[in-house]
Design an enzyme around this catalytic site. Structure first.
Site, PDB file in Angstrom:
ATOM      1  N   CYS A   1       0.834  -1.192   0.000  1.00 33.77           N
ATOM      2  CA  CYS A   1       0.000   0.000   0.000  1.00 33.77           C
ATOM      3  C   CYS A   1       0.873   1.249   0.000  1.00 33.77           C
ATOM      4  CB  CYS A   1      -0.911  -0.027   1.221  1.00 33.77           C
ATOM      5  SG  CYS A   1       0.015  -0.258   2.741  1.00 33.77           S
ATOM      6  N   ALA A   2       0.234   2.399   0.180  1.00 37.28           N
ATOM      7  CA  ALA A   2       0.979   3.655   0.173  1.00 37.28           C
ATOM      8  C   ALA A   2       1.778   3.830   1.464  1.00 37.28           C
ATOM      9  CB  ALA A   2       0.034   4.833  -0.043  1.00 37.28           C
TER      10      ALA A   2
END
Length: 99
Positions: free
Chosen positions: A7-8
């Site tokens: 994910c980020a």
């Protein structure tokens, strides 16, 4: 089996990991699930059997597939991610892993 969620930053995805772990326990499936930022993929990607990207980093799909050609790499369904549906995301990971 080992599933890596990418994910980020890892914040919201950690909740999805918990939901997936709960679903795995209910089904008595032995699985290791981790979430890490896309910037750390080189530290964790080799140990994973399946790599799932959060919708916010879907732009990295081609690069991650190229880096891990022998592993299933896909983007998590946006609706399942938004609803934190651990059961569906786990089911998808098992399916693409051939389990």
């Amino acid at each position: 089996m080992s599933i890596l969620l990418v994910c980020a930053a890892g914040m919201s995805t950690s909740l999805l990991v918990t939901r997936m772990e709960d679903a795995a326990k209910k089904r008595q499936i032995d699985v290791k699930i981790e979430a890490h930022p896309v910037g750390d993929i080189e530290k964790y990607g080799n140990q994973a059997d399946v790599i799932l990207l959060g919708p916010q980093v879907r732009y990295q799909l081609a690069a991650v597939k190229k880096q891990y050609v022998s592993k299933p790499v896909e983007v998590i369904n946006m609706q399942d991610y938004g609803m934190m549906n651990g059961e569906k995301v786990l089911e998808h990971a098992l399916k693409i892993a051939g389990k």
